[in-house]
Design a protein around this motif. Structure first.
Motif, PDB file in Angstrom:
ATOM      1  N   UNK A 224       0.619  -1.284   0.014  1.00 25.61           N
ATOM      2  CA  UNK A 224       0.300  -0.071  -0.050  1.00 25.61           C
ATOM      3  C   UNK A 224       0.756   1.741  -0.138  1.00 25.61           C
ATOM      4  N   UNK A 225       1.750   1.338   0.530  1.00 29.57           N
ATOM      5  CA  UNK A 225       2.862   3.144   0.830  1.00 29.57           C
ATOM      6  C   UNK A 225       3.281   2.527  -0.571  1.00 29.57           C
ATOM      7  N   UNK A 229       2.971   5.587  -2.661  1.00 28.37           N
ATOM      8  CA  UNK A 229       4.635   6.682  -2.912  1.00 28.37           C
ATOM      9  C   UNK A 229       4.743   7.108  -4.686  1.00 28.37           C
ATOM     10  N   UNK A 230       4.099   6.027  -5.352  1.00 28.87           N
ATOM     11  CA  UNK A 230       3.764   6.597  -6.603  1.00 28.87           C
ATOM     12  C   UNK A 230       2.871   7.052  -7.069  1.00 28.87           C
ATOM     13  N   UNK A 231       1.732   7.178  -6.859  1.00 30.79           N
ATOM     14  CA  UNK A 231       0.271   7.663  -7.178  1.00 30.79           C
ATOM     15  C   UNK A 231       0.504   8.969  -6.949  1.00 30.79           C
ATOM     16  N   UNK A 243      -3.293  -0.281   5.425  1.00 29.51           N
ATOM     17  CA  UNK A 243      -2.928  -0.196   4.779  1.00 29.51           C
ATOM     18  C   UNK A 243      -5.277   0.101   4.346  1.00 29.51           C
ATOM     19  N   UNK A 244      -5.292   1.410   4.143  1.00 31.57           N
ATOM     20  CA  UNK A 244      -7.178   0.722   4.143  1.00 31.57           C
ATOM     21  C   UNK A 244      -7.603   0.650   3.124  1.00 31.57           C
ATOM     22  N   UNK A 245      -6.865  -0.377   2.307  1.00 24.17           N
ATOM     23  CA  UNK A 245      -8.292  -0.937   1.307  1.00 24.17           C
ATOM     24  C   UNK A 245      -9.305  -1.742   1.719  1.00 24.17           C
ATOM     25  N   UNK A 246      -9.580  -2.302   1.084  1.00 28.32           N
ATOM     26  CA  UNK A 246     -11.379  -2.638   1.752  1.00 28.32           C
ATOM     27  C   UNK A 246     -11.416  -4.508   1.456  1.00 28.32           C
ATOM     28  N   UNK A 247     -11.029  -3.705  -0.200  1.00 25.85           N
ATOM     29  CA  UNK A 247     -11.735  -5.123  -1.282  1.00 25.85           C
ATOM     30  C   UNK A 247     -10.857  -5.278  -2.536  1.00 25.85           C
ATOM     31  N   UNK A 248     -10.885  -6.509  -3.145  1.00 24.08           N
ATOM     32  CA  UNK A 248      -9.587  -6.656  -4.716  1.00 24.08           C
ATOM     33  C   UNK A 248     -10.699  -6.579  -6.101  1.00 24.08           C
ATOM     34  N   UNK A 249      -9.771  -6.013  -6.954  1.00 23.46           N
ATOM     35  CA  UNK A 249     -10.215  -5.125  -8.422  1.00 23.46           C
ATOM     36  C   UNK A 249      -9.139  -6.282  -9.072  1.00 23.46           C
ATOM     37  N   UNK A 337      -7.552  -2.700  -3.254  1.00 18.00           N
ATOM     38  CA  UNK A 337      -6.261  -2.943  -4.080  1.00 18.00           C
ATOM     39  C   UNK A 337      -6.307  -3.278  -5.362  1.00 18.00           C
ATOM     40  N   UNK A 338      -5.566  -3.107  -6.635  1.00 16.43           N
ATOM     41  CA  UNK A 338      -5.556  -3.024  -7.911  1.00 16.43           C
ATOM     42  C   UNK A 338      -5.056  -4.304  -8.164  1.00 16.43           C
TER      43      UNK A 338
END
Length: 391
Positions: A224-225, A229-231, A243-249, A337-338
């Motif tokens: 996530x970090x 960082x890159x975004x 990491x605040x992501x909740x689901x996957x794509x 989470x992509x």
């Protein structure tokens, strides 16, 4: 040529003229003019030969030969790399983009974006003529990355965020090898200020070591970090973000008929799929007509899954960085989470699949897509994975 190009390079004693005999397209570098302020030695062919000779004359190269005659570089696939032969191959093709980018502007010869163009041109050629090059996917992408970033050591300090490009480059190849290539690039020319260029290259090596990306990609605290960082431009690489992501794509990427549908059938499980091709079939819209309408329908479906935090698969070609960037930004904005999954099939197999497919793509359209292809970089999303059906 029946042997692997890397084996041929070693067999011929790291000789540029010998390589040109195997790959006559390098002769196109002849008569391509350059700016005399930076390249008083002559045309691009002359410069490239000097770079290859300078590379094998560098003290660091000689030490490399003594200590690591056939070093191996850990690749994502786990295969070993012949670093010396790959570096020499990168030097031979490093300015191939100048054959199509060079133009006269305000009385000076310039080659804007020749590194980006050169990387795409090498990738396209090595992909189409895989039998002649004999490179694995990882080897091909190493050389493409070296071509793409070979000017970075000289120009990185002019960037608004100089560390970003170093981190990006380090995700694709060791910067210690990029430094060697740049040293050869600086020595293999006649320029007005050779010491100035040399100083920039040395600054690059010092900065890369300071940032801990000389040998390997930066060891981010978590995926996530790294993604943040890159975004964004306000994240410190040494941070450890929650990491605040909740689901996957899962975002598939690859040329038509590369195997995306087969992958979904084998690995998709019960995940819902947003497929642009399926939408076309449902609406009875032949490609490439009404692409905007197809995209709108797909986006409406995706936004429904995103709003419900429901994992899904986005199935489209996604062969350009800009397309992927917009989608990653949208999906991650909902807390996803992509995962980008790039799939590739050999060129001849791709053509055969297309010719035997009921709803085939005109070959000229497929060829144009190959030219447009920009393979996902490791830093583009939460996770990037490569599946090459040949290797």
């Amino acid at each position: 040529m029946h042997e692997n190009i890397l084996a041929a390079i070693r067999k011929d004693g790291f000789s540029f003229p010998a390589l040109v005999q195997h790959f006559p397209e390098l002769s196109r570098l002849k008569q391509v003019p350059q700016n005399l302020a930076y390249h008083a030695e002559g045309d691009v062919y002359c410069h490239t030969q000097m770079v290859c000779e300078a590379l094998t004359s560098l003290p660091a190269w000689q030490e490399f030969c003594r200590n690591k005659p056939k070093d191996s570089l850990s690749a994502p696939s786990g295969s070993g790399f012949d670093e010396m032969a790959l570096l020499f191959l990168s030097a031979a093709f490093h300015d191939i983009g100048k054959t199509v980018c060079t133009r006269l502007e305000d009385g000076n010869w310039v080659s804007p974006k020749h590194t980006i163009t050169g990387a795409k041109l090498f990738r396209e050629t090595a992909y189409r003529e895989a039998g002649r090059f004999g490179l694995t996917f990882s080897e091909r992408e190493f050389v493409a990355s070296a071509i793409r970033y070979h000017g970075l050591p000289v120009w990185f300090w002019k960037k608004a965020r100089p560390e970003l490009d170093l981190f990006r480059a380090a995700e694709s190849l060791p910067l210690r090898l990029l430094h060697l290539l740049s040293c050869a690039d600086v020595h293999g020319r006649k320029t007005e200020n050779p010491n100035e260029l040399w100083e920039y290259v040395e600054w690059f090596s010092e900065y890369a070591k300071e940032l801990h990306v000389w040998e390997h990609p930066y060891p981010f605290a978590n995926p996530y970090t790294k993604a943040r960082f890159f975004a964004r431009d306000d994240v410190w690489q040494g941070a450890s973000l929650y990491d605040s992501t909740e689901f996957d794509v899962v975002m598939l990427s690859g040329l038509p008929l590369a195997g995306k549908d087969s992958w979904i059938e084998k690995n998709g499980g019960t995940l819902p799929v947003v497929s642009l091709d399926a939408i076309r079939d449902e609406l009875k819209i032949p490609p490439p007509k009404e692409s905007g309408k197809v995209a709108r329908v797909a986006m409406e479906l995706a936004q429904g899954f995103l709003a419900r935090k429901q994992p899904f698969i986005w199935n489209a070609t996604n062969i350009t960085y800009e397309t992927r960037r917009k989608l990653v930004a949208l999906f991650s904005g909902y807390g996803a989470r992509v995962h980008i999954l790039y799939l590739e099939a050999p060129y001849q197999e791709l053509l055969l699949r297309n010719r035997t497919r009921a709803r085939h793509i005109p070959e000229n359209v497929l060829e144009e897509m190959i030219k447009k292809l920009e393979i996902p970089m490791p830093w583009e999303a939460y996770e990037v994975t490569y599946l090459d059906s040949k290797n």
